[in-house]
Motif scaffolding. Structure first.
Motif, PDB file in Angstrom:
ATOM      1  N   TYR A   1      -6.626 -12.984   4.297  1.00  0.00           N
ATOM      2  CA  TYR A   1      -7.238 -12.497   3.057  1.00  0.00           C
ATOM      3  C   TYR A   1      -8.411 -13.381   2.637  1.00  0.00           C
ATOM      4  CZ  TYR A   1      -3.193  -9.477   2.665  1.00  0.00           C
ATOM      5  OH  TYR A   1      -2.239  -8.527   2.909  1.00  0.00           O
ATOM      6  N   ARG A   2      -8.960 -14.171   3.575  1.00  0.00           N
ATOM      7  CA  ARG A   2      -9.999 -15.123   3.183  1.00  0.00           C
ATOM      8  C   ARG A   2     -11.192 -14.440   2.531  1.00  0.00           C
ATOM      9  NH1 ARG A   2     -10.230 -14.243   8.532  1.00  0.00           N
ATOM     10  NH2 ARG A   2     -12.256 -13.783   9.480  1.00  0.00           N
ATOM     11  N   GLN A   3     -11.454 -13.186   2.933  1.00  0.00           N
ATOM     12  CA  GLN A   3     -12.631 -12.525   2.366  1.00  0.00           C
ATOM     13  C   GLN A   3     -12.433 -12.126   0.907  1.00  0.00           C
ATOM     14  OE1 GLN A   3     -12.725  -9.894   5.574  1.00  0.00           O
ATOM     15  NE2 GLN A   3     -14.511 -10.816   6.545  1.00  0.00           N
TER      16      GLN A   3
ATOM     17  N   GLN B   1     -12.197   3.599   4.026  1.00  0.00           N
ATOM     18  CA  GLN B   1     -13.205   4.159   4.934  1.00  0.00           C
ATOM     19  C   GLN B   1     -14.533   3.420   4.880  1.00  0.00           C
ATOM     20  OE1 GLN B   1     -13.118   8.171   3.538  1.00  0.00           O
ATOM     21  NE2 GLN B   1     -11.030   8.447   4.280  1.00  0.00           N
ATOM     22  N   GLN B   2     -14.579   2.312   4.159  1.00  0.00           N
ATOM     23  CA  GLN B   2     -15.853   1.600   4.005  1.00  0.00           C
ATOM     24  C   GLN B   2     -16.287   0.889   5.278  1.00  0.00           C
ATOM     25  OE1 GLN B   2     -17.867   1.759   1.143  1.00  0.00           O
ATOM     26  NE2 GLN B   2     -16.396   3.429   0.991  1.00  0.00           N
ATOM     27  N   GLN B   3     -17.608   0.563   5.307  1.00  0.00           N
ATOM     28  CA  GLN B   3     -18.165  -0.135   6.470  1.00  0.00           C
ATOM     29  C   GLN B   3     -17.708  -1.593   6.529  1.00  0.00           C
ATOM     30  OE1 GLN B   3     -19.739   1.120   8.839  1.00  0.00           O
ATOM     31  NE2 GLN B   3     -20.840   2.947   8.160  1.00  0.00           N
ATOM     32  N   SER B   4     -17.654  -2.244   5.354  1.00  0.00           N
ATOM     33  CA  SER B   4     -17.387  -3.683   5.430  1.00  0.00           C
ATOM     34  C   SER B   4     -15.884  -3.969   5.414  1.00  0.00           C
ATOM     35  CB  SER B   4     -18.088  -4.409   4.280  1.00  0.00           C
ATOM     36  OG  SER B   4     -17.194  -4.632   3.228  1.00  0.00           O
ATOM     37  N   ALA B   5     -15.498  -4.923   6.259  1.00  0.00           N
ATOM     38  CA  ALA B   5     -14.075  -5.244   6.396  1.00  0.00           C
ATOM     39  C   ALA B   5     -13.492  -5.705   5.067  1.00  0.00           C
ATOM     40  CB  ALA B   5     -13.888  -6.324   7.448  1.00  0.00           C
ATOM     41  N   SER B   6     -14.300  -6.435   4.266  1.00  0.00           N
ATOM     42  CA  SER B   6     -13.722  -6.967   3.023  1.00  0.00           C
ATOM     43  C   SER B   6     -13.412  -5.824   2.055  1.00  0.00           C
ATOM     44  CB  SER B   6     -14.625  -8.022   2.402  1.00  0.00           C
ATOM     45  OG  SER B   6     -15.569  -7.446   1.575  1.00  0.00           O
ATOM     46  N   GLU B   7     -14.238  -4.768   2.069  1.00  0.00           N
ATOM     47  CA  GLU B   7     -13.939  -3.616   1.206  1.00  0.00           C
ATOM     48  C   GLU B   7     -12.693  -2.892   1.693  1.00  0.00           C
ATOM     49  OE1 GLU B   7     -17.378  -1.246  -0.688  1.00  0.00           O
ATOM     50  OE2 GLU B   7     -18.250  -2.277   1.018  1.00  0.00           O
ATOM     51  N   ARG B   8     -12.546  -2.801   3.017  1.00  0.00           N
ATOM     52  CA  ARG B   8     -11.343  -2.126   3.538  1.00  0.00           C
ATOM     53  C   ARG B   8     -10.094  -2.952   3.197  1.00  0.00           C
ATOM     54  NH1 ARG B   8     -14.565  -1.699   8.048  1.00  0.00           N
ATOM     55  NH2 ARG B   8     -13.137  -2.860   9.366  1.00  0.00           N
ATOM     56  N   LEU B   9     -10.248  -4.293   3.237  1.00  0.00           N
ATOM     57  CA  LEU B   9      -9.131  -5.156   2.827  1.00  0.00           C
ATOM     58  C   LEU B   9      -8.736  -4.872   1.390  1.00  0.00           C
ATOM     59  CD1 LEU B   9      -9.641  -8.846   3.991  1.00  0.00           C
ATOM     60  CD2 LEU B   9      -7.628  -7.434   4.277  1.00  0.00           C
ATOM     61  N   GLN B  10      -9.768  -4.706   0.543  1.00  0.00           N
ATOM     62  CA  GLN B  10      -9.469  -4.397  -0.857  1.00  0.00           C
ATOM     63  C   GLN B  10      -8.788  -3.040  -0.976  1.00  0.00           C
ATOM     64  OE1 GLN B  10     -12.988  -4.890  -3.222  1.00  0.00           O
ATOM     65  NE2 GLN B  10     -13.139  -7.044  -2.681  1.00  0.00           N
ATOM     66  N   GLY B  11      -9.181  -2.119  -0.107  1.00  0.00           N
ATOM     67  CA  GLY B  11      -8.537  -0.806  -0.083  1.00  0.00           C
ATOM     68  C   GLY B  11      -7.050  -0.939   0.191  1.00  0.00           C
ATOM     69  N   VAL B  12      -6.722  -1.809   1.144  1.00  0.00           N
ATOM     70  CA  VAL B  12      -5.302  -2.040   1.457  1.00  0.00           C
ATOM     71  C   VAL B  12      -4.600  -2.633   0.231  1.00  0.00           C
ATOM     72  CG1 VAL B  12      -3.688  -3.283   2.918  1.00  0.00           C
ATOM     73  CG2 VAL B  12      -5.744  -2.308   3.922  1.00  0.00           C
ATOM     74  N   SER B  13      -5.288  -3.574  -0.459  1.00  0.00           N
ATOM     75  CA  SER B  13      -4.687  -4.171  -1.657  1.00  0.00           C
ATOM     76  C   SER B  13      -4.436  -3.119  -2.734  1.00  0.00           C
ATOM     77  CB  SER B  13      -5.581  -5.244  -2.267  1.00  0.00           C
ATOM     78  OG  SER B  13      -5.962  -6.153  -1.302  1.00  0.00           O
ATOM     79  N   TRP B  14      -5.370  -2.183  -2.885  1.00  0.00           N
ATOM     80  CA  TRP B  14      -5.166  -1.115  -3.885  1.00  0.00           C
ATOM     81  C   TRP B  14      -3.891  -0.336  -3.568  1.00  0.00           C
ATOM     82  CZ3 TRP B  14      -7.289   0.564  -8.412  1.00  0.00           C
ATOM     83  CH2 TRP B  14      -8.457  -0.078  -8.836  1.00  0.00           C
ATOM     84  N   SER B  15      -3.670  -0.105  -2.295  1.00  0.00           N
ATOM     85  CA  SER B  15      -2.486   0.691  -1.936  1.00  0.00           C
ATOM     86  C   SER B  15      -1.207  -0.054  -2.303  1.00  0.00           C
ATOM     87  CB  SER B  15      -2.500   1.041  -0.453  1.00  0.00           C
ATOM     88  OG  SER B  15      -2.114  -0.081   0.305  1.00  0.00           O
ATOM     89  N   ASN B  16      -1.294  -1.397  -2.412  1.00  0.00           N
ATOM     90  CA  ASN B  16      -0.106  -2.195  -2.746  1.00  0.00           C
ATOM     91  C   ASN B  16       0.297  -2.070  -4.197  1.00  0.00           C
ATOM     92  OD1 ASN B  16       0.226  -3.176  -0.239  1.00  0.00           O
ATOM     93  ND2 ASN B  16      -0.870  -5.091  -0.601  1.00  0.00           N
TER      94      ASN B  16
END
Lengths: 201, 284
Positions: A60-62, B162-177
Motif C-alpha cells: 500500500y506504499r502508494q 478501471q483506472q490507468q494508474s495503479a495507485s487509483e486502482r489500489l484506492q478502488g480496492v480500498s473503496w470496496s473494503n
C-alpha cells in the motif's frame, strides 16, 4: 542513514526505492514485535504479524501521503493487521504457538511472580483497554499521537488510559488474591472487544 | 498550595504518568497521593508495568523480511518487463501522466461517478424533505439513503478499478473494503483484478479484499480457480496461504495439480507442499 526522518525514507519507498523499506524495518521491527507480543503473548504470532505489517506497507506504499507521520500510519496498519488476525483465528483450529518466556532468568523469584501476574492481568483486559495501555506505556506514543491513531480527542485518550489502568489494578489485585483464576486465551479474544477502526488498509 | 481532589487528578494523572507535567503540578500530584491510596496505587501499577521484559525479535525475522523483499523485487521486475513487451507489441500510444489539475480531475470517470452519485443523493434528500406529506418514516429514509451511499461506493470502487494508474486502482480496492456485504458486480471486478491486473500490488490488495468475504463460498471457489493461471509467484504464494487458512476441502487437490505445472517457481512449489501437508493435518 539514521538521521534521515522516517517520512523521507517512506517517500523514497513509495517512489520506487523499495529496498529502503529495510531501513524502516530495522527501526521498527523491535517496537512492533513488542507491541504484538504484549497484545498476544505469543512470539510466533507476533513475528508473523510484524512481517505482515511490512508486506502491507510495501503493498500500500502508494497510498502513503506526504505530511503523514510515518509512525502513526504504520501503527494504523499494525492495528488493522491485528484486527484481521483476531477475526481469522477460528475456535476449532489447533493453535501452534510459542508462548513468551514469562520473565528474564536473572530476575528473583518474587519479581518473576509479580511479572507473571501482571502479564495475566494485562491479558484479561478487553482488547481495546490492553491496546491503549500498551501503546501509551510501552510504545512511547504520546497521547496526541494515539488520538490521531484512534481518531479521537487527546482528552478522550487520557481518560481511557486512566480507566484502563484502574481496571488493570482491579484485575491484578483479584489475581493476587486468587492466583488460580482462569485466564482467557488472548488468541481467542472475542471480536466484540475489538477497538473500532477507521480502516484505510 | 490548594489540595486537589480525585476528579482534578483525573486530568493531571495521565500526563504525570508520561512525564509530561511541569514541576509545580508534579508536586501537586505527589502531595495528593500522600493522602489518596487509590490514586497512589494507579501510579504504582503504571510503574510496575516496567517489570514486563522488553522482547527481542529472532534473527530469522530479518531473514524472512529479506526473502520477502527479494521475492517482491523479482516479481515486480518480471511484471514490468511483460507489461513493456505487451505495450511494444501493441504499439499503443503512451498514456499521459495523470494530472492533479482540479478541472481535469473533474473529467475523470471517478469524478463523473462521484458527481452523479452526489447529485442523486442531494436530489433524493431534497425530494424526501420538500414533499412533506409523503415523507416516509425517518428510518425508511435513512435506509434508502444508506442504500444509495452503498451503491455510490460500489460505483466508485468499480470505476476506480478501471483506472490507468495503479495507485487509483489500489484506492478502488480500498473503496470496496468499506462495505460489509460484497456486491456481486464488485466481486467480479475484484476477481478480474486478481486475475489480470498489471500491478502485483493491486492484485495482492484484491486478494486481501476478497479474503474478507471468505464466508461466501463463491469467493473461495473463484480464488481457487484463479490459482492456476496466476503468473506472479508472490501472488501465488499469498493465494496458497489464503487457501490453507480457509481449509477449503477442494484446495489440496488443486494444489497437487499446481505442483505438476512445468517450470513452476521453486518457492511456489515449496509453499504448495507445505500447504498440502498443513491441509492434511487439519483433516485428520
Amino acid at each position: 542513514m539514521n538521521s534521515v526522518p522516517d517520512e523521507d525514507v517512506m517517500l523514497q519507498v513509495r517512489d520506487g526505492e523499495v529496498h529502503m523499506l529495510g531501513v524502516l524495518f530495522d527501526r521498527y521491527q523491535a517496537p512492533l514485535f513488542n507491541f504484538y507480543s504484549k497484545m498476544t503473548q505469543d512470539r510466533t504470532v507476533s513475528e508473523d504479524l510484524v512481517q505482515e505489517v511490512f508486506l502491507r506497507i510495501l503493498r500500500y506504499r502508494q497510498t502513503y501521503r506526504p505530511g503523514t507521520t510515518f509512525r502513526t500510519w504504520m501503527y494504523q496498519i499494525a492495528r488493522n493487521t491485528r484486527i484481521d488476525q483476531v477475526r481469522k483465528v477460528r475456535p476449532e483450529s489447533p493453535l501452534t504457538s510459542e508462548p513468551l518466556a514469562p520473565t528474564r532468568a536473572r530476575d528473583d523469584a518474587e519479581r518473576q511472580q509479580e511479572a507473571q501476574l501482571l502479564q495475566r492481568a494485562l491479558m484479561q483486559l478487553p482488547e481495546d483497554k490492553r491496546e491503549i495501555l500498551v501503546l501509551s506505556r510501552f510504545q512511547e506514543l504520546k497521547y496526541e499521537e494515539i488520538a490521531r491513531l484512534l481518531g479521537c480527542e487527546t482528552g478522550a485518550v487520557k481518560v481511557r488510559v486512566h480507566r484502563a489502568l484502574q481496571q488493570l489494578r482491579e484485575v491484578y489485585l483479584a489475581l493476587e488474591n486468587n492466583p488460580a483464576a482462569q485466564a482467557q486465551d488472548p488468541r481467542r479474544a472475542s471480536t466484540d472487544s475489538l477497538p473500532p477502526t477507521g480502516r484505510v488498509q | 498550595m490548594n489540595k486537589m481532589n480525585c476528579q482534578q487528578m483525573e486530568e493531571l494523572l495521565p500526563d504525570y504518568l508520561q512525564g509530561a507535567l511541569p514541576a509545580a503540578q508534579v508536586a501537586e500530584v505527589e502531595q495528593h497521593c500522600e493522602h489518596c491510596a487509590g490514586c497512589a496505587q494507579d501510579i504504582v501499577m503504571w510503574k510496575k508495568l516496567a517489570l514486563l521484559p522488553q522482547e527481542t525479535p529472532s534473527v530469522e525475522s530479518r531473514q524472512r523480511f529479506d526473502a520477502m523483499m527479494h521475492a517482491y523485487s523479482t516479481t515486480v521486475a518480471e511484471t514490468a518487463a511483460s507489461v513493456r513487451a505487451a505495450a511494444n507489441s501493441a504499439q499503443q500510444p503512451t498514456v499521459a501522466k495523470p494530472s492533479w489539475n482540479f478541472l481535469e480531475w473533474l473529467r475523470t470517470p471517478f469524478a463523473a461517478v462521484a458527481w452523479s452519485a452526489a447529485l442523486l443523493l442531494i436530489g433524493l434528500y431534497a425530494g424526501t424533505h420538500i414533499s412533506n406529506r409523503t415523507t416516509p418514516a425517518p428510518s425508511d429514509e435513512l435506509a434508502s439513503l444508506h442504500a444509495e451511499v452503498t451503491s455510490m461506493r460500489q460505483l466508485v470502487a468499480l470505476s476506480m478499478l478501471q483506472q490507468q494508474s495503479a495507485s487509483e486502482r489500489l484506492q478502488g480496492v480500498s473503496w470496496s473494503n468499506r462495505e460489509d456485504h460484497l456486491d456481486p458486480q464488485v466481486q467480479s471486478a475484484l476477481m478480474r483484478t486478481l486475475r489480470s491486473d498489471g500491478s502485483v500490488d493491486v492484485r495482492l490488495a484484491a486478494l486481501d479484499a476478497l479474503s474478507r468475504h471468505a464466508a461466501q463460498p463463491l469467493v473461495r471457489k473463484n480464488v481457487l480457480d484463479a490459482l492456476q493461471e496466476q503468473q506472479s509467484p508472490l501472488v501465488q504464494v499469498a493465494m496458497i496461504d489464503q487457501l490453507t487458512e480457509w481449509r477449503d476441502p477442494g484446495a489440496a487437490q488443486r494444489l497437487r495439480l499446481l505442483e505438476q505445472t512445468p517450470n513452476l517457481n521453486p518457492a511456489v512449489k515449496q509453499r504448495a507442499e507445505w500447504a498440502i501437508a498443513k491441509l492434511q493435518e487439519s483433516t485428520q
